[in-house]
Design an enzyme around this catalytic site. Structure first.
Site, PDB file in Angstrom:
ATOM      1  N   ASP A 119       0.814  -1.218   0.000  1.00 60.69           N
ATOM      2  CA  ASP A 119       0.000   0.000   0.000  1.00 60.69           C
ATOM      3  C   ASP A 119       0.847   1.269   0.000  1.00 60.69           C
ATOM      4  OD1 ASP A 119      -2.517   1.279  -0.018  1.00 60.69           O
ATOM      5  OD2 ASP A 119      -2.485   1.543   2.149  1.00 60.69           O
ATOM      6  N   SER A 172      -7.517   5.282   0.057  1.00 58.49           N
ATOM      7  CA  SER A 172      -7.703   4.011  -0.642  1.00 58.49           C
ATOM      8  C   SER A 172      -9.173   3.610  -0.588  1.00 58.49           C
ATOM      9  CB  SER A 172      -6.850   2.918   0.008  1.00 58.49           C
ATOM     10  OG  SER A 172      -5.477   3.258  -0.023  1.00 58.49           O
ATOM     11  N   GLN A 197      -5.358  -1.506  -7.152  1.00 57.97           N
ATOM     12  CA  GLN A 197      -6.001  -0.632  -6.171  1.00 57.97           C
ATOM     13  C   GLN A 197      -6.658   0.551  -6.864  1.00 57.97           C
ATOM     14  OE1 GLN A 197      -4.047   2.397  -3.361  1.00 57.97           O
ATOM     15  NE2 GLN A 197      -4.272   0.625  -2.020  1.00 57.97           N
TER      16      GLN A 197
END
Length: 292
Positions: free
Chosen positions: A204, A228, A278
């Site tokens: 991430d 996110s 993502q």
């Protein structure tokens, strides 16, 4: 063990409360809420604690539902959806203040032989000799607002060495591509289950920023709102998180205040060990424009 790594491993030492309930500690890291990678990694570890280690995780799909509160622990409620002959499925809700902040679906498979292929690793310089992210941050810190400087320079458990160093504070548009080597900065004794949870944590870092590059946006601009939205990973091969891994990410699309990012993670020998996807919120307030 270096103090930042010891603290990181402490965060991945989950407390078991009941058969399917686990509790993990959170931490402040200069953001307004808990780092999404920490929640993803802890949730994956909680799910994996309910699965036999002969069935490694091969994929996860997650949604970030609410900002996490770094002042209190996070409770992980694991639902044992299915235990089949070849595949095992788990669902995890991460809970704070009585409400889910994160939802994860994860799948495990017994080891099987089969045909294989992979995309080749990009031809890039190795990590040796590349400038560290820490050295780059030292050059940039004076241009940050005062409230961000201490956290910006805090010693980190993960070292990053970008292949092509970029000015992360500049508003100059750049191509939506990042290539960076990374590793945990000290040797750790962790089983494959924990190694994969730590990779979810590392995956991430910086990924959402890839979609922001063409638009001159960065995380420290007061007129930029980013978070996110979802996160997916596919695990392909074994690795050690304390050995150098190459993370290449690119963004094929941004629109509707969202940016889409894909990532590939390679061992130094060229083996593709994981793929990542993502989508993130990257909202630019219309009354302003990006600025240094």
């Amino acid at each position: 063990m270096k103090a930042p790594v010891q603290e990181l491993m402490g965060l991945f030492d989950l407390e078991q409360l009941e058969n399917n309930l686990f509790r993990g500690q959170s931490e402040a890291n200069g953001q307004r809420s808990v780092f999404g990678g920490l929640v993803a990694g802890q949730a994956l570890l909680a799910a994996s604690r309910t699965v036999d280690d002969t069935r490694p995780v091969h994929s996860l799909h997650a949604y970030f539902l609410r900002p996490g509160d770094f002042n209190i622990p996070i409770v992980y409620d694991v639902d044992r959806i299915r235990d089949g002959k070849s595949f095992t499925t788990r669902r995890v809700n991460a809970i704070q203040h009585g409400r889910p902040i994160f939802s994860l679906a994860v799948s495990y498979q017994v080891a099987e032989e089969g045909v294989s292929h992979q995309a080749p690793m990009p031809e890039v310089p190795g990590p040796e000799g590349l400038e560290s992210d820490e050295a780059i941050r030292l050059k940039l810190v004076d241009r940050l607002p005062e409230q961000y400087r201490q956290d910006f320079l805090t010693e980190r458990p993960v070292e990053f060495r970008p292949v092509t160093p970029q000015d992360s504070i500049s508003s100059e548009p750049k191509a939506p591509i990042r290539e960076v080597w990374f590793r945990v900065v000290d040797r750790i004794d962790a089983n494959p289950m924990t190694q994969r949870a730590l990779l979810a944590y590392c995956s991430d870092f910086g990924l959402m920023g890839t979609a922001m590059l063409p638009h001159g946006m960065n995380f420290w601009q007061p007129n930029v709102q980013c978070a996110s939205i979802d996160h997916a990973m596919w695990f392909h091969d074994d690795f050690r998180i304390d050995e150098w891994l190459l993370y290449r990410s690119d963004s094929p699309f941004a629109g509707g205040s969202r940016g889409l990012n894909f990532g590939s993670i390679y061992r130094q020998d060229g083996t593709l060990v994981a793929s990542v996807a993502q989508e993130g919120l990257m909202r630019l307030h219309p009354s302003d424009s990006p600025a240094e």
